[in-house]
Design an enzyme around this catalytic site. Structure first.
Site, PDB file in Angstrom:
ATOM      1  N   GLU A   1      20.442 -29.545 -35.981  1.00 59.34           N
ATOM      2  CA  GLU A   1      19.513 -30.634 -35.625  1.00 59.34           C
ATOM      3  C   GLU A   1      18.513 -30.867 -36.774  1.00 59.34           C
ATOM      4  O   GLU A   1      18.099 -29.915 -37.444  1.00 59.34           O
ATOM      5  CB  GLU A   1      18.758 -30.170 -34.362  1.00 59.34           C
ATOM      6  CG  GLU A   1      17.732 -31.139 -33.815  1.00 59.34           C
ATOM      7  CD  GLU A   1      17.047 -30.567 -32.556  1.00 59.34           C
ATOM      8  OE1 GLU A   1      17.217 -29.354 -32.245  1.00 59.34           O
ATOM      9  OE2 GLU A   1      16.353 -31.336 -31.867  1.00 59.34           O
TER      10      GLU A   1
ATOM     11  N   LYS B   1      19.157 -38.368 -29.293  1.00 59.23           N
ATOM     12  CA  LYS B   1      18.929 -37.298 -28.304  1.00 59.23           C
ATOM     13  C   LYS B   1      18.261 -37.836 -27.036  1.00 59.23           C
ATOM     14  O   LYS B   1      17.188 -38.447 -27.102  1.00 59.23           O
ATOM     15  CB  LYS B   1      18.061 -36.208 -28.938  1.00 59.23           C
ATOM     16  CG  LYS B   1      17.847 -34.969 -28.094  1.00 59.23           C
ATOM     17  CD  LYS B   1      17.027 -33.925 -28.871  1.00 59.23           C
ATOM     18  CE  LYS B   1      16.911 -32.598 -28.171  1.00 59.23           C
ATOM     19  NZ  LYS B   1      16.122 -31.617 -28.944  1.00 59.23           N
TER      20      LYS B   1
ATOM     21  N   CYS C   1      20.883 -30.233 -29.341  1.00 59.98           N
ATOM     22  CA  CYS C   1      20.109 -29.093 -28.855  1.00 59.98           C
ATOM     23  C   CYS C   1      19.856 -29.087 -27.351  1.00 59.98           C
ATOM     24  O   CYS C   1      20.756 -28.815 -26.589  1.00 59.98           O
ATOM     25  CB  CYS C   1      18.813 -28.984 -29.662  1.00 59.98           C
ATOM     26  SG  CYS C   1      18.218 -27.272 -29.678  1.00 59.98           S
TER      27      CYS C   1
ATOM     28  N   VAL D   1      15.551 -22.374 -29.782  1.00 59.15           N
ATOM     29  CA  VAL D   1      14.493 -21.366 -29.885  1.00 59.15           C
ATOM     30  C   VAL D   1      14.444 -20.437 -28.671  1.00 59.15           C
ATOM     31  O   VAL D   1      13.887 -19.349 -28.755  1.00 59.15           O
ATOM     32  CB  VAL D   1      13.097 -22.015 -30.097  1.00 59.15           C
ATOM     33  CG1 VAL D   1      13.020 -22.687 -31.448  1.00 59.15           C
ATOM     34  CG2 VAL D   1      12.740 -22.982 -28.982  1.00 59.15           C
TER      35      VAL D   1
HETATM   36  C1  ACM Z   1      15.571 -28.091 -29.011  1.00 61.71           C
HETATM   37  O1  ACM Z   1      15.954 -29.013 -28.309  1.00 61.71           O
HETATM   38  N1  ACM Z   1      15.369 -28.247 -30.309  1.00 61.71           N
HETATM   39  C2  ACM Z   1      15.321 -26.769 -28.437  1.00 61.71           C
END
Ligand code: ACM
Length: 264
Positions: free
Chosen positions: A39, A110, A143, A170
């Site tokens: 990402e 996203k 992510c 994370v």
């Molecule tokens: C994330 O969506 N970067 C944890």
């Protein structure tokens, strides 16, 4: 076909450095049909402000980062999916792009934003495309999308063979544990390309994962090592949705029983 990931640490807010870093990593790689990058691979992740993120974003039709990826794909006749800090007018999107030998094929913005991303990026509303390419049908996720089973299932129903999951994870290993399950219950391949390193209070968890359509983990990277890994994919395994002689993953669905989902 051969497909895999690059696990590395983009340098925070150092666009020029990231261009060289990505170019060098790709140039040194073996011949691979598809590589997935993390990402926001062009910019880093943990922005202190929207202005800082804006200063490190590009439009897709005027992007030095995409030119670097295109040049690699043109020379190698291959494909790269990458996270991309995308500017559209005065908006920012946390996007994933797909680049091939002829340039940019498409993008995904996203949908599910994580933590402070909500102060910076506009949540994607352009849907969940699947791109039919000569190497297979590719879906993109970014992510935190990992925790929403709906997006995986939509991509499966649209015919995706491989999900390119560009990540800066994370939380402690949650996504890495769930990705093989998404692969299993949708019968497709998943490549989660996660990053390593730290930015401010965030430490990224690495452990990039390649899962096959039966939920097997073909490979999981270390938590803090730079790695480029790829495997042979047999796309027939993703296209065959038969579970038993009398059960087909798609034909056995009962969408009329799922209508409630849209109302809850
Ligand atoms: C994330 O969506 N970067 C944890």
């Amino acid at each position: 076909m051969k497909a895999g990931f690059v696990q590395f640490a983009p340098e925070f807010c150092n666009y020029d450095r990231n261009l060289v870093l990505v170019e060098d990593i790709l140039d040194a790689s073996d011949q691979v049909d598809l590589l997935v990058l993390p990402e926001l691979a062009n910019s880093g992740y943990n922005f202190a402000s929207r202005e800082q993120a804006f200063a490190n974003a590009e439009e897709v039709n005027d992007s030095r980062f995409i030119k670097v990826l295109h040049e690699y794909c043109r020379r190698r006749k291959s494909y790269v999916a990458s996270g991309f800090n995308e500017r559209v007018g005065d908006q920012l999107f946390n996007s994933a792009i797909l680049v091939g030998p002829d340039g940019l094929i498409g993008k995904y913005q996203k949908i599910h934003l994580f933590l402070n991303e909500k102060d910076i990026f506009t949540p994607g509303e352009a849907g969940l495309p699947v791109f039919a390419t000569p190497i297979g049908r590719l879906g993109l996720l970014v992510c935190f999308d990992w925790i929403f089973p709906e997006v995986w299932r939509i991509l499966a129903l649209k015919g995706a063979d491989i999900i390119c999951h560009c990540s800066n994870l994370v939380l402690p290993g949650f996504a890495q544990r769930s990705v093989p399950i998404h692969a299993l219950i949708n019968h497709f391949y998943v490549i989660t390309a996660n990053r390593i390193g730290s930015e401010g209070s965030l430490t990224f968890t690495g452990m990039s994962t390649i899962a096959d359509p039966r939920g097997n983990v073909l490979y999981q990277a270390g938590p803090d090592t730079m790695e480029l890994r790829f495997f042979n994919f047999d796309l027939e395994k993703a296209r065959n949705k038969q579970m038993t002689p009398r059960n087909d993953l798609f034909a056995d669905r009962r969408p009329e029983m799922y209508q409630e989902l849209l109302k809850l």
